[in-house]
Design a protein around this motif. Structure first.
Motif, PDB file in Angstrom:
ATOM      1  N   ARG A  66       0.596  -1.300   0.052  1.00 45.26           N
ATOM      2  CA  ARG A  66       0.132  -0.001   0.106  1.00 45.26           C
ATOM      3  C   ARG A  66       0.665   1.008  -0.021  1.00 45.26           C
ATOM      4  N   GLY A  67       0.086   2.416  -0.064  1.00 47.75           N
ATOM      5  CA  GLY A  67       0.791   3.555   0.081  1.00 47.75           C
ATOM      6  C   GLY A  67       0.825   3.944   0.813  1.00 47.75           C
ATOM      7  N   TYR A  68       1.703   5.641   1.697  1.00 48.52           N
ATOM      8  CA  TYR A  68       1.177   6.014   1.898  1.00 48.52           C
ATOM      9  C   TYR A  68       1.595   7.909   2.223  1.00 48.52           C
ATOM     10  N   GLU A  69       0.448   8.111   3.152  1.00 51.79           N
ATOM     11  CA  GLU A  69       0.567   9.906   2.967  1.00 51.79           C
ATOM     12  C   GLU A  69       1.926  10.091   3.611  1.00 51.79           C
ATOM     13  N   HIS A  70       1.893  11.233   3.714  1.00 49.96           N
ATOM     14  CA  HIS A  70       3.215  12.183   4.994  1.00 49.96           C
ATOM     15  C   HIS A  70       3.458  11.722   5.939  1.00 49.96           C
ATOM     16  N   ASP A  71       1.394  12.036   6.817  1.00 46.18           N
ATOM     17  CA  ASP A  71       1.157  11.451   7.980  1.00 46.18           C
ATOM     18  C   ASP A  71       1.190  10.320   8.603  1.00 46.18           C
ATOM     19  N   ASP A  72       0.707   9.395   7.670  1.00 43.44           N
ATOM     20  CA  ASP A  72       1.671   7.819   8.268  1.00 43.44           C
ATOM     21  C   ASP A  72       2.613   7.720   7.817  1.00 43.44           C
ATOM     22  N   GLU A  73       3.704   8.529   7.057  1.00 37.59           N
ATOM     23  CA  GLU A  73       4.789   8.312   7.776  1.00 37.59           C
ATOM     24  C   GLU A  73       5.360   8.517   8.667  1.00 37.59           C
ATOM     25  N   THR A  74       5.067   9.447   8.847  1.00 41.27           N
ATOM     26  CA  THR A  74       5.377  10.143  10.484  1.00 41.27           C
ATOM     27  C   THR A  74       5.815   9.347  11.625  1.00 41.27           C
ATOM     28  N   ARG A  75       3.766   8.785  11.296  1.00 45.26           N
ATOM     29  CA  ARG A  75       4.039   8.138  12.780  1.00 45.26           C
ATOM     30  C   ARG A  75       4.544   6.851  12.379  1.00 45.26           C
ATOM     31  N   LEU A  76       4.780   6.172  11.437  1.00 44.97           N
ATOM     32  CA  LEU A  76       5.449   4.979  10.951  1.00 44.97           C
ATOM     33  C   LEU A  76       6.397   4.677  11.656  1.00 44.97           C
ATOM     34  N   ALA A  77       7.404   6.071  11.847  1.00 41.98           N
ATOM     35  CA  ALA A  77       8.774   6.224  11.532  1.00 41.98           C
ATOM     36  C   ALA A  77       9.121   5.265  13.001  1.00 41.98           C
ATOM     37  N   GLU A  78       8.409   5.145  14.270  1.00 40.27           N
ATOM     38  CA  GLU A  78       9.156   4.528  15.249  1.00 40.27           C
ATOM     39  C   GLU A  78       9.093   2.888  14.942  1.00 40.27           C
ATOM     40  N   VAL A  79       8.242   2.242  13.967  1.00 40.02           N
ATOM     41  CA  VAL A  79       8.538   1.058  13.141  1.00 40.02           C
ATOM     42  C   VAL A  79       9.086   0.338  12.300  1.00 40.02           C
ATOM     43  N   PHE A  80       9.677   1.430  11.297  1.00 40.40           N
ATOM     44  CA  PHE A  80      10.516   0.766   9.740  1.00 40.40           C
ATOM     45  C   PHE A  80      11.652   2.115   9.791  1.00 40.40           C
ATOM     46  N   GLY A  81      11.414   3.010  11.115  1.00 43.43           N
ATOM     47  CA  GLY A  81      12.599   3.998  10.632  1.00 43.43           C
ATOM     48  C   GLY A  81      12.172   5.032   9.951  1.00 43.43           C
ATOM     49  N   PRO A  83      11.944   7.690   6.197  1.00 44.04           N
ATOM     50  CA  PRO A  83      10.889   6.884   5.156  1.00 44.04           C
ATOM     51  C   PRO A  83      12.227   6.834   4.001  1.00 44.04           C
ATOM     52  N   LYS A  84      13.131   7.221   4.228  1.00 43.03           N
ATOM     53  CA  LYS A  84      14.581   7.496   3.075  1.00 43.03           C
ATOM     54  C   LYS A  84      15.039   6.098   3.437  1.00 43.03           C
ATOM     55  N   ARG A  85      14.719   5.499   4.258  1.00 44.67           N
ATOM     56  CA  ARG A  85      15.616   4.269   4.311  1.00 44.67           C
ATOM     57  C   ARG A  85      14.427   3.322   4.489  1.00 44.67           C
ATOM     58  N   TRP A  86      12.721   3.062   3.855  1.00 42.59           N
ATOM     59  CA  TRP A  86      11.815   2.370   3.945  1.00 42.59           C
ATOM     60  C   TRP A  86      11.985   1.929   2.198  1.00 42.59           C
ATOM     61  N   SER A  87      12.779   1.563   1.372  1.00 43.97           N
ATOM     62  CA  SER A  87      12.957   0.329   0.076  1.00 43.97           C
ATOM     63  C   SER A  87      14.027  -0.559   1.490  1.00 43.97           C
TER      64      SER A  87
END
Length: 227
Positions: A66-81, A83-87
């Motif tokens: 699925r795709g992620y909005e900016h707010d999603d990415e901010t809240r998911l930083a604790e899970v995946f770090g 966003p630039k590292r999500w690859s």
């Protein structure tokens, strides 16, 4: 005394062919813990009359789907770090394993697969679900277990479910939130160590604060004033 023939025979290999499809999801209104009920359709492709299935299910979140909005990415930083590292860090998340007994059926049946949900934000899956603003959660259901069925002569036989049985389903985020709101209306849960809880309890008692919400608000207000 003559030896008796066993009434149950184990058969090697996937003699019975079962297909699985998840067709929907809804909140289970009355359960001991927050629970989602998934409508699971099971079809016996091999035509055997199924007496029961001891079904093992693994549910996982296919976060890459699925795709992620900016707010999603901010809240998911604790899970995946970041966003630039999500690859490299964005990955499939195990949700839970469960076992359920499916009653007898001929041809096909639809059963309610019960999936307990936690509101513990120390659990990665709960963090992920809470972080999503809207949209859908891509889920993967992996099935295994044992099927009990009738042979042509009527004898009860068993067979393992084929290892490649699985199903995809996109769970609306709104359904998960409705489930949490049904069991914990307007609330969220925090898990504290006993030492921290005792300090917080002492602060509340010392300042005669009537609720835990007011206690935390008091500490947050002090922090803001100090900043």
């Amino acid at each position: 005394m003559e030896a008796q023939t066993a009434s149950v025979r184990a058969v090697a290999g996937p003699v019975i062919d079962l297909d699985f499809t998840v067709e929907g999801a809804a909140t289970v209104d009355h359960a001991a813990v927050p629970t989602l009920g998934f409508a699971l359709r099971i079809v016996s492709r091999s035509g055997h009359a199924v007496r029961s299935v001891l079904l093992d299910v693994q549910v996982q979140i296919a976060a890459r789907r699925r795709g992620y909005e900016h707010d999603d990415e901010t809240r998911l930083a604790e899970v995946f770090g970041e966003p630039k590292r999500w690859s490299t860090t964005l990955r499939t998340l195990p949700w839970l394993r469960t076992t359920q007994v499916v009653p007898a059926f001929a041809g096909e049946t639809v059963v309610e697969l019960l999936v307990p949900c936690t509101y513990d934000f120390d659990v990665t899956a709960a963090k992920y679900l809470q972080a999503l603003g809207d949209g859908e959660v891509p889920l993967e259901f992996l099935f295994s277990g044992t099927a009990f069925y009738s042979a042509e002569d009527g004898r009860l036989q068993t067979a393992r479910i084929a290892w490649d049985r699985e199903a995809d389903f996109r769970l609306p985020v709104a359904v998960w939130r409705q489930t949490m709101d049904h069991y914990f209306p307007g609330s969220a849960w925090l898990r504290l160590s006993r030492d921290v809880f005792e300090r917080l309890y002492a602060y509340r008692a010392q300042n005669v604060i009537p609720s835990w919400d007011r206690t935390l608000e008091s500490l947050l207000d002090r922090e803001e004033e100090g900043g």
